[in-house]
Design an enzyme around this catalytic site. Structure first.
Site, short mmCIF file in Angstrom:
data_model
loop_
_atom_site.label_atom_id
_atom_site.label_comp_id
_atom_site.label_asym_id
_atom_site.label_seq_id
_atom_site.Cartn_x
_atom_site.Cartn_y
_atom_site.Cartn_z
N ALA A 109 39.55 43.59 32.91
CA ALA A 109 40.41 42.63 33.60
C ALA A 109 41.77 43.20 33.97
O ALA A 109 42.51 42.58 34.73
CB ALA A 109 40.61 41.38 32.73
N TYR A 110 42.13 44.38 33.46
CA TYR A 110 43.43 44.96 33.79
C TYR A 110 43.46 45.36 35.27
O TYR A 110 42.66 46.16 35.73
CB TYR A 110 43.72 46.19 32.94
CG TYR A 110 43.92 45.92 31.46
CD1 TYR A 110 44.16 44.64 30.96
CD2 TYR A 110 43.89 46.97 30.54
CE1 TYR A 110 44.34 44.41 29.62
CE2 TYR A 110 44.08 46.75 29.18
CZ TYR A 110 44.30 45.47 28.73
OH TYR A 110 44.49 45.25 27.38
N ALA A 111 44.41 44.78 35.97
CA ALA A 111 44.61 45.07 37.40
C ALA A 111 43.31 44.93 38.19
O ALA A 111 43.02 45.72 39.09
CB ALA A 111 45.19 46.47 37.60
N GLU A 112 42.52 43.91 37.82
CA GLU A 112 41.27 43.60 38.51
C GLU A 112 40.32 44.80 38.55
O GLU A 112 39.64 45.04 39.54
CB GLU A 112 41.57 43.09 39.93
CG GLU A 112 42.43 41.83 39.94
CD GLU A 112 42.79 41.39 41.35
OE1 GLU A 112 42.65 42.21 42.28
OE2 GLU A 112 43.22 40.24 41.50
N GLY A 113 40.29 45.56 37.45
CA GLY A 113 39.40 46.71 37.36
C GLY A 113 40.02 48.02 37.78
O GLY A 113 39.45 49.09 37.54
#
Length: 346
Positions: free
Chosen positions: A59-63
């Protein structure tokens, strides 16, 4: 760099883990501010210093955080322990979040693709999901270990009863157990000492402490009489929350006092303290620049004296909530190793 066993597993991890929630460059002025060239430099510095663990999440920076790690590591993939996570939303669909078998199996394939690898060394469930039966979640995770796509399992942000229930279900069915417990733990908030650290000691989980500087609160920049112009909490961030400002500022003053006497930084003292705590295997640290990262890694060279540890213990001590204030009266001879996390021998 020093190395420790991750709980009762055979995996040895460096006392510092490179946290990559800032990788992504999707928000250059905010949280996800590190682009690929900067990430390469941070990873290079960490590997040169002996750090062998890199932690991220889908989920970090949308992958994008996972993608950057995969690009930056390249052929050096096998020189590090890769940790990623599953649970938080990665899309708008009804099955794009959570710990269902459906989502876990899809999420691991996407993470492997972004990380450019055929396996993840530690796969953490990022948060509790009360809608999904634990048997479903744990069987899906076990299948990933059996298939070789995951080496070890970890948990993050569980309550004590949730974690103990999960371990019991794993034991009942013969599933792979969690060996890592990634928790928020710092001198600003020692809440994990109520249940999660004692449980980790008792059940053999290695603690990976995230935000060990409390989002910058323990760096010495935040004081009673001054505040920085820039910083996560200047912008009104509520993670981690500050519940007792007086205790926070008393703790920062103690850190500054010890740091000044030693000629080091308050942040380094705060990190050195955590490395003395029971069950702690590694501190997950991030940085906005290379100088900050270098200063952080130097904290591993500091060994605090007993009187300094006692001073920090006393000033940052959490209030004893029930039943811990009642159990505090138990004679020392009735206490085991896990009890002594919150009730040390006096």
């Amino acid at each position: 760099m020093k190395y420790r066993q991750l709980g009762n597993s055979g995996l040895r991890v460096s006392t510092f883990t490179l946290g990559t929630a800032t990788f992504g460059n999707t928000d250059p002025a905010g949280w996800s501010c590190i682009d690929l060239p900067q990430a390469r430099r941070q990873i290079d510095r960490c590997l040169d210093a002996g750090v062998n663990v890199i932690d991220t999440a889908d989920a970090y920076a949308e992958g994008r955080s996972e993608e950057i790690i995969g690009e930056a590591l390249g052929a050096r993939r096998d020189s590090v322990v890769l940790s990623t996570k599953v649970r938080f939303p990665v899309g708008a669909g009804p099955n794009d979040a959570g710990l269902s078998r459906h989502h876990i199996l899809r999420a691991i394939e996407a993470s492997l693709r972004r990380l450019r690898t055929d396996h993840v060394d530690i796969y953490h469930v990022h948060e509790w999901d009360g809608r999904v039966p634990l048997e479903e979640t744990l069987q899906a995770l076990d299948s990933l270990v059996q298939s070789g796509k995951v080496r070890y399992l970890g948990v993050s942000n569980y309550a004590g009863w949730q974690l103990m229930k999960a371990l019991s279900v794993s034991d009942l069915h013969g599933y792979q157990r969690f060996v890592s417990n990634q928790v928020y733990y710092s001198l600003e908030s020692r809440d994990a000492e109520y249940e999660l650290l004692p449980l980790s000691v008792d059940q053999g989980l290695g603690v990976m402490a995230w935000s060990p500087l409390a989002g910058g609160l323990l760096t010495g920049k935040y004081r009673r009489d001054r505040q920085p112009e820039q910083g996560r909490h200047v912008g009104g961030s509520s993670e981690p929350p500050i519940r007792d400002r007086d205790r926070l500022y008393d703790t920062v003053e103690a850190l500054v006092r010890i740091a000044d006497a030693r000629g080091v930084l308050p942040a380094q003292v705060a990190l050195a303290y955590l490395l003395t705590r029971p069950a702690v295997s590694s501190l997950v640290v991030g940085a906005r620049n290379e100088d900050q990262l270098a200063e952080t890694l130097q904290a591993g060279e500091i060994e605090l004296e007993p009187d300094e540890l006692h001073f920090l213990d006393r000033v940052s001590a959490p209030e004893l909530i029930y039943p811990h204030w009642h159990q505090d009266a138990i004679p020392a001879e009735f206490r085991g190793a896990s009890d002594k996390v919150l009730h040390p021998d006096r």
